[in-house]
Design a protein around this motif. Structure first.
Motif, PDB file in Angstrom:
ATOM      1  N   ASN A  27       1.055 -14.999  -8.158  1.00 51.34           N
ATOM      2  CA  ASN A  27      -0.072 -14.756  -7.245  1.00 51.34           C
ATOM      3  C   ASN A  27       0.397 -14.359  -5.843  1.00 51.34           C
ATOM      4  O   ASN A  27      -0.409 -14.314  -4.920  1.00 51.34           O
ATOM      5  N   LYS A  28       1.671 -14.041  -5.681  1.00 55.00           N
ATOM      6  CA  LYS A  28       2.197 -13.666  -4.365  1.00 55.00           C
ATOM      7  C   LYS A  28       2.087 -12.158  -4.175  1.00 55.00           C
ATOM      8  O   LYS A  28       2.586 -11.388  -5.002  1.00 55.00           O
ATOM      9  N   GLU A  29       1.470 -11.764  -3.056  1.00 57.63           N
ATOM     10  CA  GLU A  29       1.224 -10.345  -2.790  1.00 57.63           C
ATOM     11  C   GLU A  29       1.154 -10.108  -1.285  1.00 57.63           C
ATOM     12  O   GLU A  29       0.635 -10.939  -0.545  1.00 57.63           O
ATOM     13  N   LEU A  30       1.687  -8.972  -0.858  1.00 55.39           N
ATOM     14  CA  LEU A  30       1.624  -8.531   0.546  1.00 55.39           C
ATOM     15  C   LEU A  30       1.107  -7.108   0.583  1.00 55.39           C
ATOM     16  O   LEU A  30       1.340  -6.340  -0.354  1.00 55.39           O
ATOM     17  N   SER A  31       0.437  -6.744   1.673  1.00 54.64           N
ATOM     18  CA  SER A  31      -0.021  -5.359   1.849  1.00 54.64           C
ATOM     19  C   SER A  31       0.352  -4.866   3.231  1.00 54.64           C
ATOM     20  O   SER A  31       0.296  -5.618   4.207  1.00 54.64           O
ATOM     21  N   TYR A  32       0.717  -3.599   3.289  1.00 55.67           N
ATOM     22  CA  TYR A  32       1.067  -2.943   4.544  1.00 55.67           C
ATOM     23  C   TYR A  32       0.367  -1.597   4.594  1.00 55.67           C
ATOM     24  O   TYR A  32       0.241  -0.910   3.581  1.00 55.67           O
ATOM     25  N   ASN A  33      -0.050  -1.192   5.778  1.00 57.94           N
ATOM     26  CA  ASN A  33      -0.693   0.110   5.957  1.00 57.94           C
ATOM     27  C   ASN A  33       0.351   1.202   6.126  1.00 57.94           C
ATOM     28  O   ASN A  33       1.418   0.979   6.702  1.00 57.94           O
ATOM     29  N   LEU A  34       0.011   2.375   5.625  1.00 55.36           N
ATOM     30  CA  LEU A  34       0.771   3.596   5.897  1.00 55.36           C
ATOM     31  C   LEU A  34      -0.143   4.475   6.746  1.00 55.36           C
ATOM     32  O   LEU A  34      -1.285   4.720   6.367  1.00 55.36           O
ATOM     33  N   TYR A  35       0.368   4.945   7.858  1.00 60.48           N
ATOM     34  CA  TYR A  35      -0.446   5.653   8.839  1.00 60.48           C
ATOM     35  C   TYR A  35      -0.201   7.161   8.807  1.00 60.48           C
ATOM     36  O   TYR A  35       0.903   7.609   8.490  1.00 60.48           O
ATOM     37  N   LYS A  36      -1.224   7.898   9.161  1.00 66.17           N
ATOM     38  CA  LYS A  36      -1.123   9.352   9.256  1.00 66.17           C
ATOM     39  C   LYS A  36       0.001   9.699  10.227  1.00 66.17           C
ATOM     40  O   LYS A  36       0.029   9.221  11.357  1.00 66.17           O
ATOM     41  N   SER A  37       0.898  10.580   9.773  1.00 71.12           N
ATOM     42  CA  SER A  37       2.106  10.852  10.548  1.00 71.12           C
ATOM     43  C   SER A  37       2.359  12.330  10.797  1.00 71.12           C
ATOM     44  O   SER A  37       3.422  12.700  11.279  1.00 71.12           O
ATOM     45  N   SER A  38       1.397  13.188  10.417  1.00 67.65           N
ATOM     46  CA  SER A  38       1.562  14.631  10.604  1.00 67.65           C
ATOM     47  C   SER A  38       0.186  15.265  10.683  1.00 67.65           C
ATOM     48  O   SER A  38      -0.830  14.574  10.742  1.00 67.65           O
ATOM     49  N   ASP A  39       0.155  16.594  10.652  1.00 64.19           N
ATOM     50  CA  ASP A  39      -1.125  17.305  10.636  1.00 64.19           C
ATOM     51  C   ASP A  39      -1.846  17.170   9.299  1.00 64.19           C
ATOM     52  O   ASP A  39      -3.031  17.479   9.198  1.00 64.19           O
ATOM     53  N   PHE A  40      -1.140  16.728   8.264  1.00 61.82           N
ATOM     54  CA  PHE A  40      -1.755  16.512   6.955  1.00 61.82           C
ATOM     55  C   PHE A  40      -2.533  15.202   6.992  1.00 61.82           C
ATOM     56  O   PHE A  40      -2.047  14.196   7.500  1.00 61.82           O
ATOM     57  N   ASP A  41      -3.727  15.216   6.444  1.00 57.56           N
ATOM     58  CA  ASP A  41      -4.634  14.081   6.566  1.00 57.56           C
ATOM     59  C   ASP A  41      -4.438  13.071   5.435  1.00 57.56           C
ATOM     60  O   ASP A  41      -5.256  12.970   4.520  1.00 57.56           O
ATOM     61  N   TYR A  42      -3.329  12.328   5.498  1.00 56.28           N
ATOM     62  CA  TYR A  42      -3.037  11.292   4.517  1.00 56.28           C
ATOM     63  C   TYR A  42      -2.797   9.965   5.229  1.00 56.28           C
ATOM     64  O   TYR A  42      -2.161   9.914   6.276  1.00 56.28           O
ATOM     65  N   THR A  43      -3.307   8.895   4.628  1.00 53.31           N
ATOM     66  CA  THR A  43      -3.004   7.523   5.021  1.00 53.31           C
ATOM     67  C   THR A  43      -2.697   6.783   3.722  1.00 53.31           C
ATOM     68  O   THR A  43      -2.716   7.372   2.641  1.00 53.31           O
ATOM     69  N   GLY A  44      -2.459   5.500   3.809  1.00 52.48           N
ATOM     70  CA  GLY A  44      -2.200   4.786   2.568  1.00 52.48           C
ATOM     71  C   GLY A  44      -1.976   3.316   2.757  1.00 52.48           C
ATOM     72  O   GLY A  44      -2.134   2.758   3.853  1.00 52.48           O
TER      73      GLY A  44
END
Length: 170
Positions: A27-44
């Motif tokens: 039941n152990k879990e961690l989450s981290y954000n990935l941020y938009k880093s260029s002109d391409f519109d992606y996060t995660g």
């Protein structure tokens, strides 16, 4: 009423006959954000889950434009924060499929030989970068990035202008 009772009994019977699958995760879990880093519109988001074997699984889920072709975005776990001038590759993650924008990797030994468990991952000085391509000029385009482990992953602390480029080699 009789039909309801028969349905209820059949449901219980079917459920009792099904083999219960053992979970491969604790039941152990961690989450981290990935941020938009260029002109391409992606996060995660990166989700780290502990396996019952003690190993770790990293799942990357990106948000952005999907594609229909066979194309993959390379992803790397690096030592240091995303803005560190010297941040060598710690582990090559499985690439993100553009069709569903996901990747799942079981983490093995890092490039420095360490094998991380869940507690040591929480203390890791690291970050993740997702590139547009695995070579050429597009390799230098970072789609998403985010600190992991002990590094600050807050949105207010992320500045895409401070991302350092990485070498395509260990």
């Amino acid at each position: 009423m009789k039909k309801l009772a028969v349905f209820f009994l059949l449901t219980i019977f079917a459920a009792s006959c099904q083999k219960e699958e053992e979970s491969v995760y604790t039941n152990k879990e961690l989450s981290y954000n990935l941020y938009k880093s260029s002109d391409f519109d992606y996060t995660g988001k990166v989700t780290v889950r502990e396996l019952t074997s003690g190993g770790l699984e990293l799942r990357i889920e990106m948000v952005g434009e999907k594609g229909g072709s066979d194309y993959y975005f390379p992803a790397h776990l690096h030592f240091g924060a995303y803005d560190s001038p010297d941040s060598p590759t710690a582990f090559l993650l499985n690439p993100i499929n553009i069709k569903d924008l996901t990747s799942v990797t079981q983490l093995g030994a890092l490039s420095d030989g360490r094998v991380l468990d869940f507690e040591s991952f929480k203390k890791l000085n690291g970050h993740i970068k997702v590139h547009l391509a695995d070579s050429g000029p597009e390799y230098q385009i970072i789609l998403t990035a985010g600190n992991i482990g002990s590094n600050n992953n807050d949105p207010q602390a992320f500045d895409p202008s401070k991302i350092t480029l990485c070498s395509p080699y260990y």
